[in-house]
Scaffold this active site. Structure first.
Site, mmCIF file in Angstrom:
data_model
loop_
_atom_site.group_PDB
_atom_site.id
_atom_site.type_symbol
_atom_site.label_atom_id
_atom_site.label_comp_id
_atom_site.label_asym_id
_atom_site.label_seq_id
_atom_site.Cartn_x
_atom_site.Cartn_y
_atom_site.Cartn_z
ATOM 1 N N LYS A 160 -2.091 -2.793 5.836
ATOM 2 C CA LYS A 160 -1.449 -1.866 4.892
ATOM 3 C C LYS A 160 -2.074 -2.119 3.533
ATOM 4 C CE LYS A 160 2.820 -1.299 2.370
ATOM 5 N NZ LYS A 160 4.222 -1.722 2.219
ATOM 6 N N GLY A 199 11.490 -1.730 -3.693
ATOM 7 C CA GLY A 199 12.639 -2.607 -3.866
ATOM 8 C C GLY A 199 13.805 -1.982 -4.599
#
Lengths: 64, 256
Positions: free
Chosen positions: B96, B157
């Site tokens: 990723k 987040g």
């Protein structure tokens, strides 16, 4: 001096394999880069540190 | 539904939930993977520590595909170095790509991400780039050899959900690769909504790591993702712009 993970060590002339063993790394769970290039596991024993080498020893940690 | 596979770089997956492994105890990973039904888990690469003998790989169930990220990379060059180191650890060739210059909002650098994707795809990696949802960039990522495109829903987040919803929809409609919504998905309803829109999968970490009961939340996400996928495949009912449409027969009753 050899810089390993940001720390200067007086280990020029020694092999990467010796260093990893002495330092206590699990060689099955790490990857090593020397001066920007990957050092394959098979080359650990014949990789001899020279003065000024910059080495990174990494492993996996939790992350997203 | 049994034939509904997620295909990334020629690899088939039944689960459409990619699990993060950050910010929670290694001891919870096995339960999280099981309750999420996850077949892919993300990892980060950091300087090794000889003092902590615990290794995350010991906690990940066998058969789960590892997806190392390049977090910490500030440009394409650093991302490529991290990806090569990750592959050298002998856990497959998925990566990723995650490149950030901005440390306040942790937004991805799309241009450097395209560069890294091209280099890594050329080296045989299955490249899954994390990106800010921009159609032109997504097209460039396709040309660069990406195996999927991972647009952010909202800042990493944040648990803020689908702030970029309309732009993700454009990627789903126009890009012929799996669109995997990554970052910012905070609850199962948001994951479900993204799947209803046609996203191929959801990646979540913080939503679980900050939940009261992590494995239970993993299970809730799994159900949300499965429900959304099923709704997408079924085809959502239409929305009226105005007026109403009776659900009952309009024949006369109890009156002349």
């Amino acid at each position: 001096m050899v810089k390993i993970n940001g720390e200067n060590l007086d280990i020029a002339g020694r092999t990467l394999f010796e260093y990893l063993l002495d330092a206590g790394y699990d060689t099955g769970r790490i990857a090593v880069e020397k001066n920007g290039d990957i050092v394959p596991k098979a080359a650990y024993e014949k990789t001899v540190f020279a003065d000024g080498d910059i080495v990174e020893v990494v492993s996996f940690v939790g992350g997203g | 539904m049994n034939n509904d596979k997620l295909i990334i770089g020629g690899h088939e997956f039944n689960s459409r939930f990619i699990l993060g492994s950050g910010k929670y105890s290694l001891k919870l990973i096995e339960a999280a993977v099981k309750d999420a039904g996850a077949e892919i888990i993300t990892l980060a690469v950091r300087r090794a520590n000889t003092k902590e003998q615990e290794n995350i790989l010991d906690y990940i169930p066998k058969g789960v595909t590892l997806l190392p990220n390049t977090s910490g990379a500030r440009d394409a060059k650093e991302a490529v170095r991290i990806a090569r180191l990750a592959r050298e650890m002998g856990c497959g060739n998925f990566v990723k790509v995650e490149i950030m210059r901005d440390m306040k909002y942790l937004l991805p650098d799309n241009q450097e991400t395209i560069k890294a994707t091209e280099i890594l795809a050329g080296e045989g990696f299955v490249v899954m780039p994390y990106m800010y949802p921009d159609l032109n960039v997504a097209r460039d990522l396709v040309s660069a050899g990406a195996a999927a495109v991972m647009p952010l829903a909202s800042p990493i987040g944040s648990n803020k959900g689908l702030a970029t919803k309309d732009f993700i929809q454009i990627l789903v409609d126009e890009i012929d690769l799996p669109i995997i919504v990554d970052a910012g998905i905070g609850k199962p309803s948001q994951a479900c909504e993204a799947m209803e829109m046609g996203a191929a999968a959801i990646m979540a970490n913080t939503a679980l790591a900050t939940a009261g009961d992590l494995p239970m939340m993993a299970s809730a996400f799994r159900q949300g993702i499965e429900a959304g996928r099923k709704a997408y495949l079924a085809g959502l009912g239409r929305v009226l712009t105005r007026g109403a449409s009776a659900s009952d027969p309009l024949t006369g009753f109890l009156r002349d």
